[in-house]
Design a protein around this motif. Structure first.
Motif, short mmCIF file in Angstrom:
data_model
loop_
_atom_site.label_atom_id
_atom_site.label_comp_id
_atom_site.label_asym_id
_atom_site.label_seq_id
_atom_site.Cartn_x
_atom_site.Cartn_y
_atom_site.Cartn_z
N PHE A 94 -16.92 -51.30 17.00
CA PHE A 94 -17.91 -51.52 15.94
C PHE A 94 -17.65 -52.87 15.26
O PHE A 94 -18.58 -53.63 14.97
CB PHE A 94 -17.88 -50.37 14.93
N ARG B 268 -31.10 -44.82 19.49
CA ARG B 268 -30.67 -43.50 19.03
C ARG B 268 -31.34 -42.46 19.91
O ARG B 268 -32.56 -42.48 20.07
CB ARG B 268 -31.05 -43.28 17.56
N ARG C 16 -21.72 -44.84 18.98
CA ARG C 16 -21.32 -44.01 17.84
C ARG C 16 -21.98 -42.64 17.98
O ARG C 16 -23.19 -42.56 18.17
CB ARG C 16 -21.74 -44.71 16.53
N MET D 109 -20.18 -55.94 14.98
CA MET D 109 -20.54 -56.55 13.69
C MET D 109 -20.23 -58.04 13.69
O MET D 109 -21.03 -58.86 13.21
CB MET D 109 -19.81 -55.83 12.54
C1 DKA Z 1 -25.09 -46.71 12.90
O1 DKA Z 1 -26.20 -46.29 12.50
C2 DKA Z 1 -24.85 -48.19 13.12
C3 DKA Z 1 -26.03 -49.07 12.86
C4 DKA Z 1 -25.68 -50.53 12.97
C5 DKA Z 1 -25.26 -51.16 11.68
C6 DKA Z 1 -24.84 -52.59 11.87
C7 DKA Z 1 -24.52 -53.36 10.62
C8 DKA Z 1 -23.62 -52.66 9.66
C9 DKA Z 1 -23.12 -53.56 8.59
C10 DKA Z 1 -22.41 -52.84 7.48
O2 DKA Z 1 -24.17 -45.94 13.15
#
Ligand code: DKA
Length: 134
Positions: free
Chosen positions: A19, A109, A129, A23
């Motif tokens: 993750f 999703r 995730r 990011m």
């Molecule tokens: C999720 O829903 C992840 C979705 C992506 C988020 C990316 C940016 C996050 C920055 C805090 O599990």
């Protein structure tokens, strides 16, 4: 077919390394990456007529992504980036395509074996995730 996505979900399985890599690739700042990488948000997906909501709740930030399928809109991401987003539904998979500065990231999703699998992709970086129903 989208009905199985509806409801409240909690994050149960993820790699904070993957993750973090995702990011970093999309431009999330170091401090936010550190704050967000270990969080276990709840996600609530609902639909009222044509209007969808994806509400994400965590100790870092609460967001409400409100959209209609196939209509582009400006999204402010949880970390404050502005992207243009279009969401489509293909064979039960909700596909959120974000574009900015000639770049593109996709967040999908879908429900598999009763779990919601969220996959974040940017170029060759991918993070998966897994959410269970609350
Ligand atoms: C999720 O829903 C992840 C979705 C992506 C988020 C990316 C940016 C996050 C920055 C805090 O599990």
């Amino acid at each position: 077919m989208c009905e199985e996505l509806m409801g409240s979900w909690k994050l149960v399985d993820f790699s904070s390394d993957d993750f973090c890599k995702y990011m970093e690739a999309v431009g999330v700042s170091f401090l936010v990456r550190k704050a967000a990488s270990h969080l276990k948000p709840d996600v609530a997906i609902s639909k009222n007529g044509n209007e969808w909501h994806i509400k994400t709740t965590s100790t870092f930030k609460n967001t409400d992504l409100c959209f209609e399928l196939e209509k582009e809109f400006e999204e402010t991401t949880a970390d404050g980036r502005k992207v243009m987003t279009i969401v489509t539904l293909e064979n039960g998979v909700l596909i959120q395509k974000q574009t900015w500065d000639g770049q593109e990231s996709t967040i999908t999703r879908e429900v598999k074996d009763g779990r919601m699998i969220t996959t974040c992709i940017f170029k060759d970086v991918k993070c998966v995730r897994t959410y269970d129903r609350k």
